[in-house]
Motif scaffolding. Sequence first.
Motif, PDB file in Angstrom:
ATOM      1  N   VAL A 145      15.718 -32.108 -52.402  1.00 18.35           N
ATOM      2  CA  VAL A 145      16.309 -32.485 -53.687  1.00 18.35           C
ATOM      3  C   VAL A 145      17.696 -31.864 -53.832  1.00 18.35           C
ATOM      4  O   VAL A 145      18.574 -32.423 -54.499  1.00 18.35           O
ATOM      5  N   GLN A 200      20.062 -34.348 -52.575  1.00 17.78           N
ATOM      6  CA  GLN A 200      20.135 -35.479 -53.500  1.00 17.78           C
ATOM      7  C   GLN A 200      21.021 -35.139 -54.695  1.00 17.78           C
ATOM      8  O   GLN A 200      21.831 -35.965 -55.137  1.00 17.78           O
ATOM      9  N   ARG A 221      24.743 -35.149 -53.669  1.00 15.49           N
ATOM     10  CA  ARG A 221      25.325 -36.498 -53.539  1.00 15.49           C
ATOM     11  C   ARG A 221      25.720 -37.064 -54.890  1.00 15.49           C
ATOM     12  O   ARG A 221      26.655 -37.878 -54.978  1.00 15.49           O
ATOM     13  N   ARG A 222      25.063 -36.649 -55.949  1.00 14.14           N
ATOM     14  CA  ARG A 222      25.453 -37.081 -57.296  1.00 14.14           C
ATOM     15  C   ARG A 222      26.529 -36.179 -57.883  1.00 14.14           C
ATOM     16  O   ARG A 222      27.425 -36.634 -58.592  1.00 14.14           O
TER      17      ARG A 222
END
Length: 309
Positions: free
Chosen positions: A146, A149, A152-153
């Motif tokens: 996570v 993840q 990446r945002r």
Amino acid sequence: MERIVDIATDGRHLSAHRGFLVVAEDRVEVGRVPLDDIAAVIVHAHGVTWSTNLVVALAERGAILLLCGSNHAPVAVCLPLDGHHAQNGRMRAQWEAGRPLSKQLWRRLVVAKIRWQGAALAAAGKNHEPFNLLARRVGSGDPDNVEAQAARRYWPLLMGEDFRRDRGADGTNALLNYGYTILRSLCARAVVAAGLHPSIGVHHANRGNAFALADDVIEPFRPLVDLLALRLLAAGTATVTPGAKRAFARLIALDLPGESGTTTLTNAVTRLCQTLAGAFQSGRATDLWIPAPPSALELAGLDSLLVEP
């Protein structure tokens, strides 16, 4: 407050004399700093020399000497051997910590990092709501990655869609490298002061990484560097200028919320490492203390770091 000393000019010689770090050029003194005030000496210039008695004097005070490459990323460090009176027992507990404990500790660090990323985005006026959900999805050891993840945002939201994090690049990436170097030196010093070994991490485990545990500890605090770099860019500073270096050096004294009132970043990192040592000895990941993410109002204090005193 302890000071970060940055040496960025070729031809300088560093030595210790009567309780001071003395900086000289062509045998002429150009500056001095009390040794007792120093947290770290960071050397960027490649034509710098220093005396052994200076390195010994720094180590005796728990300060570190850190050497950087041309991209402002650290490549070598000199750390004191004796960091804490209970060092032997703490290092033994650190080395013998089982995988379940290490995975739970890493989960807590990743959750904190994602929440701090959300706080940085909120302070920058960006959409931060998904980061609370992402933080709740982190499992023991972060098996679903996570953390990646969230990254990446996070970067496109904070720095723009075209930004790519690259340790070898100039501009914004060089600013981040320098800020992380300051923060990494602070974490390495706090790790050693807590009687732990910086190369034995809970997650980072690269065989050649002497900073593995410092690289674990640094994670929740990285967004402070990211946000300060964003403020520098907004103020027109796109490279690692002397003013940018001073702003990042002052970051260690930034006020943060604490359980008993306001504390500094230095004290927060120190307490995290002390409780991490306690968690290794008790076997309970819940003994690890990590400060709550600052509010947007509290992060507004970063603006004061850009102002020359």
